[in-house]
Motif scaffolding. Sequence first.
Motif, PDB file in Angstrom:
ATOM      1  N   VAL A  51       0.843  -1.199   0.000  1.00  0.00           N
ATOM      2  CA  VAL A  51       0.000   0.000   0.000  1.00  0.00           C
ATOM      3  C   VAL A  51       0.879   1.251   0.000  1.00  0.00           C
ATOM      4  O   VAL A  51       0.584   2.221  -0.724  1.00  0.00           O
ATOM      5  CB  VAL A  51      -0.967   0.002   1.196  1.00  0.00           C
ATOM      6  CG1 VAL A  51      -1.707   1.338   1.281  1.00  0.00           C
ATOM      7  CG2 VAL A  51      -1.966  -1.139   1.077  1.00  0.00           C
ATOM      8  N   ASP A  52       1.957   1.257   0.766  1.00  0.00           N
ATOM      9  CA  ASP A  52       2.871   2.402   0.774  1.00  0.00           C
ATOM     10  C   ASP A  52       3.437   2.647  -0.627  1.00  0.00           C
ATOM     11  O   ASP A  52       3.552   3.794  -1.079  1.00  0.00           O
ATOM     12  CB  ASP A  52       4.025   2.171   1.754  1.00  0.00           C
ATOM     13  CG  ASP A  52       3.589   2.284   3.210  1.00  0.00           C
ATOM     14  OD1 ASP A  52       2.481   2.794   3.469  1.00  0.00           O
ATOM     15  OD2 ASP A  52       4.363   1.855   4.089  1.00  0.00           O
ATOM     16  N   ARG A  53       3.778   1.570  -1.322  1.00  0.00           N
ATOM     17  CA  ARG A  53       4.290   1.698  -2.698  1.00  0.00           C
ATOM     18  C   ARG A  53       3.221   2.293  -3.600  1.00  0.00           C
ATOM     19  O   ARG A  53       3.489   3.190  -4.413  1.00  0.00           O
ATOM     20  CB  ARG A  53       4.707   0.321  -3.225  1.00  0.00           C
ATOM     21  CG  ARG A  53       4.976   0.279  -4.723  1.00  0.00           C
ATOM     22  CD  ARG A  53       5.123  -1.159  -5.223  1.00  0.00           C
ATOM     23  NE  ARG A  53       5.192  -1.228  -6.674  1.00  0.00           N
ATOM     24  CZ  ARG A  53       4.137  -1.281  -7.480  1.00  0.00           C
ATOM     25  NH1 ARG A  53       2.913  -1.266  -6.967  1.00  0.00           N
ATOM     26  NH2 ARG A  53       4.284  -1.342  -8.792  1.00  0.00           N
ATOM     27  N   THR A  54       1.980   1.822  -3.466  1.00  0.00           N
ATOM     28  CA  THR A  54       0.884   2.318  -4.288  1.00  0.00           C
ATOM     29  C   THR A  54       0.608   3.786  -3.998  1.00  0.00           C
ATOM     30  O   THR A  54       0.370   4.583  -4.916  1.00  0.00           O
ATOM     31  CB  THR A  54      -0.383   1.483  -4.033  1.00  0.00           C
ATOM     32  OG1 THR A  54      -0.096   0.105  -4.293  1.00  0.00           O
ATOM     33  CG2 THR A  54      -1.527   1.937  -4.922  1.00  0.00           C
ATOM     34  N   VAL A  55       0.646   4.157  -2.732  1.00  0.00           N
ATOM     35  CA  VAL A  55       0.427   5.549  -2.338  1.00  0.00           C
ATOM     36  C   VAL A  55       1.497   6.450  -2.957  1.00  0.00           C
ATOM     37  O   VAL A  55       1.197   7.564  -3.423  1.00  0.00           O
ATOM     38  CB  VAL A  55       0.405   5.677  -0.803  1.00  0.00           C
ATOM     39  CG1 VAL A  55       0.599   7.119  -0.368  1.00  0.00           C
ATOM     40  CG2 VAL A  55      -0.909   5.135  -0.254  1.00  0.00           C
ATOM     41  N   GLN A  56       2.724   5.982  -2.995  1.00  0.00           N
ATOM     42  CA  GLN A  56       3.789   6.776  -3.608  1.00  0.00           C
ATOM     43  C   GLN A  56       3.530   6.989  -5.103  1.00  0.00           C
ATOM     44  O   GLN A  56       3.747   8.079  -5.638  1.00  0.00           O
ATOM     45  CB  GLN A  56       5.148   6.090  -3.407  1.00  0.00           C
ATOM     46  CG  GLN A  56       6.332   6.924  -3.893  1.00  0.00           C
ATOM     47  CD  GLN A  56       6.429   8.257  -3.182  1.00  0.00           C
ATOM     48  OE1 GLN A  56       6.567   8.304  -1.964  1.00  0.00           O
ATOM     49  NE2 GLN A  56       6.330   9.360  -3.929  1.00  0.00           N
ATOM     50  N   ILE A  57       3.037   5.947  -5.757  1.00  0.00           N
ATOM     51  CA  ILE A  57       2.676   6.067  -7.170  1.00  0.00           C
ATOM     52  C   ILE A  57       1.578   7.115  -7.352  1.00  0.00           C
ATOM     53  O   ILE A  57       1.662   7.991  -8.229  1.00  0.00           O
ATOM     54  CB  ILE A  57       2.206   4.709  -7.725  1.00  0.00           C
ATOM     55  CG1 ILE A  57       3.375   3.717  -7.776  1.00  0.00           C
ATOM     56  CG2 ILE A  57       1.588   4.873  -9.125  1.00  0.00           C
ATOM     57  CD1 ILE A  57       2.945   2.293  -8.085  1.00  0.00           C
ATOM     58  N   ILE A  58       0.560   7.045  -6.513  1.00  0.00           N
ATOM     59  CA  ILE A  58      -0.562   7.985  -6.596  1.00  0.00           C
ATOM     60  C   ILE A  58      -0.085   9.407  -6.312  1.00  0.00           C
ATOM     61  O   ILE A  58      -0.486  10.367  -6.987  1.00  0.00           O
ATOM     62  CB  ILE A  58      -1.683   7.575  -5.629  1.00  0.00           C
ATOM     63  CG1 ILE A  58      -2.297   6.238  -6.065  1.00  0.00           C
ATOM     64  CG2 ILE A  58      -2.769   8.648  -5.550  1.00  0.00           C
ATOM     65  CD1 ILE A  58      -3.236   5.622  -5.039  1.00  0.00           C
ATOM     66  N   GLU A  59       0.771   9.565  -5.311  1.00  0.00           N
ATOM     67  CA  GLU A  59       1.292  10.894  -4.982  1.00  0.00           C
ATOM     68  C   GLU A  59       2.104  11.468  -6.145  1.00  0.00           C
ATOM     69  O   GLU A  59       2.034  12.672  -6.429  1.00  0.00           O
ATOM     70  CB  GLU A  59       2.136  10.830  -3.713  1.00  0.00           C
ATOM     71  CG  GLU A  59       1.291  10.652  -2.454  1.00  0.00           C
ATOM     72  CD  GLU A  59       2.128  10.582  -1.189  1.00  0.00           C
ATOM     73  OE1 GLU A  59       3.324  10.228  -1.301  1.00  0.00           O
ATOM     74  OE2 GLU A  59       1.582  10.857  -0.103  1.00  0.00           O
ATOM     75  N   ASN A  60       2.848  10.625  -6.829  1.00  0.00           N
ATOM     76  CA  ASN A  60       3.608  11.084  -7.993  1.00  0.00           C
ATOM     77  C   ASN A  60       2.667  11.563  -9.093  1.00  0.00           C
ATOM     78  O   ASN A  60       2.910  12.594  -9.735  1.00  0.00           O
ATOM     79  CB  ASN A  60       4.510   9.968  -8.523  1.00  0.00           C
ATOM     80  CG  ASN A  60       5.664   9.646  -7.590  1.00  0.00           C
ATOM     81  OD1 ASN A  60       5.997  10.438  -6.702  1.00  0.00           O
ATOM     82  ND2 ASN A  60       6.265   8.490  -7.770  1.00  0.00           N
TER      83      ASN A  60
END
Length: 203
Positions: free
Chosen positions: A133-142
Amino acid sequence: MPDGRPQTRIQKKNTDAIREAALDVFSTHGFRGATLDQIAKAAGLSKPNLLYYYPSKEAIHVSLLSDLMTTWLAPLKQIDPNGQPMEEILAYVHRKLEMSRDYPRESRLFANEILQGAPRIRAALEGDLKLLVDRTVQIIENWMAEGRIARVHPYHLVFSIWSLTQHYADFDVQVRSVLTGEPPMTHAGDFLDHLYRKMLTPA
């Protein structure tokens, strides 16, 4: 198998029967309400025979949950950071809807475990799930920083997708009671597409 040796055809047949029966029993009654007697009866085996394959109710439950976590994480892993943001998010929504349609018992098994405080999968939630989820959140934030989707709270975006899609499995009886005469997911995909496009389209 108790000794770790490869299973014979009969042993695999019995193991599969136990797991299938346990999935039915656990998803219906929860861990606390389920009994080995219920699982053995549903599997068409004696209780001593069942205990040859699994030493306890918890061992069966943990085995099912372990496989389920792998299945549950797979759709999130497929989000491509180099893809089109809206299409990647909507594809994830549809994969989760498909899981609710195809794996309703597994969904209820997972929900029951969470409602009990996740005693048997807490390590997986705090480990593999959180990292993903942290990885996915980073993608979304980018994507948000690039102006490709509207700014929203990325963790709560993921949570909303979980809750909206899993509702169709966990509350199937309620959904079917309201949607008399219409299959539960006939318009769900179109509705969620519209909802998330409206939410995520940059102003």
